[in-house]
Write a protein that holds these residues in place. Structure first.
Motif, short mmCIF file in Angstrom:
data_model
loop_
_atom_site.label_atom_id
_atom_site.label_comp_id
_atom_site.label_asym_id
_atom_site.label_seq_id
_atom_site.Cartn_x
_atom_site.Cartn_y
_atom_site.Cartn_z
N PHE A 64 30.29 50.39 -113.30
CA PHE A 64 29.66 49.55 -112.30
C PHE A 64 28.16 49.63 -112.56
CE2 PHE A 64 33.60 51.07 -110.54
CZ PHE A 64 34.15 49.93 -109.99
N GLY A 65 27.53 48.49 -112.80
CA GLY A 65 26.11 48.51 -113.15
C GLY A 65 25.30 47.62 -112.25
N SER A 66 24.00 47.89 -112.22
CA SER A 66 23.09 47.05 -111.44
C SER A 66 22.03 46.46 -112.36
CB SER A 66 22.44 47.86 -110.32
OG SER A 66 21.55 48.81 -110.88
N VAL A 67 21.63 45.25 -112.03
CA VAL A 67 20.57 44.56 -112.75
C VAL A 67 19.66 43.91 -111.73
CG1 VAL A 67 21.92 44.14 -114.85
CG2 VAL A 67 22.01 42.50 -112.99
N ARG A 68 18.49 43.45 -112.19
CA ARG A 68 17.53 42.86 -111.24
C ARG A 68 17.73 41.37 -111.01
NH1 ARG A 68 11.68 45.69 -112.23
NH2 ARG A 68 12.45 47.82 -112.12
N ASN A 69 18.29 40.66 -111.99
CA ASN A 69 18.43 39.22 -111.78
C ASN A 69 19.80 38.72 -112.24
OD1 ASN A 69 18.22 38.66 -114.64
ND2 ASN A 69 16.03 39.07 -114.43
N LYS A 70 20.15 37.56 -111.76
CA LYS A 70 21.47 36.97 -111.99
C LYS A 70 21.69 36.66 -113.47
CE LYS A 70 24.99 34.27 -110.26
NZ LYS A 70 26.10 34.76 -111.04
N GLU A 71 20.65 36.24 -114.18
CA GLU A 71 20.80 35.91 -115.60
C GLU A 71 21.26 37.12 -116.42
OE1 GLU A 71 17.83 35.21 -113.92
OE2 GLU A 71 18.46 33.16 -113.49
N ASP A 72 20.68 38.28 -116.12
CA ASP A 72 21.10 39.50 -116.82
C ASP A 72 22.55 39.86 -116.49
OD1 ASP A 72 18.73 39.88 -118.16
OD2 ASP A 72 17.90 41.26 -116.67
#
Length: 80
Positions: A64-72
């Protein structure tokens, strides 16, 4: 008068029992751990986080990961 019995000879069967029960318990723990292979990683879009995702997915973890923006997030879903 009977000869004295070696204390080690008395305890050997007990030791064998403990070892076999420990092996059984170890197998149970390993099966449980296999089901629990889940990990949360922050910052998975680049760098160490990205590399960690690759390695852990290859080893069978559910990541389960987190990113800052939807594109990533979309790019990572396509890649993995």
């Amino acid at each position: 008068m009977p000869p004295e019995q070696d204390p080690l000879e008395i305890s050997r069967p007990l030791l064998r029992f403990k070892q076999s029960s420990l092996k059984v318990r170890l197998r149970q723990v390993q099966r449980t751990c296999w089901r629990m292979k889940r990990v949360v990683i922050t910052g998975t879009s680049t760098g160490i986080g990205y590399a960690s995702v690759e390695v852990l997915l290859h080893r069978g973890f559910r990541v389960f990961g987190s990113v800052r923006n939807k594109e990533d997030a979309d790019r990572l879903q396509r890649e993995f």
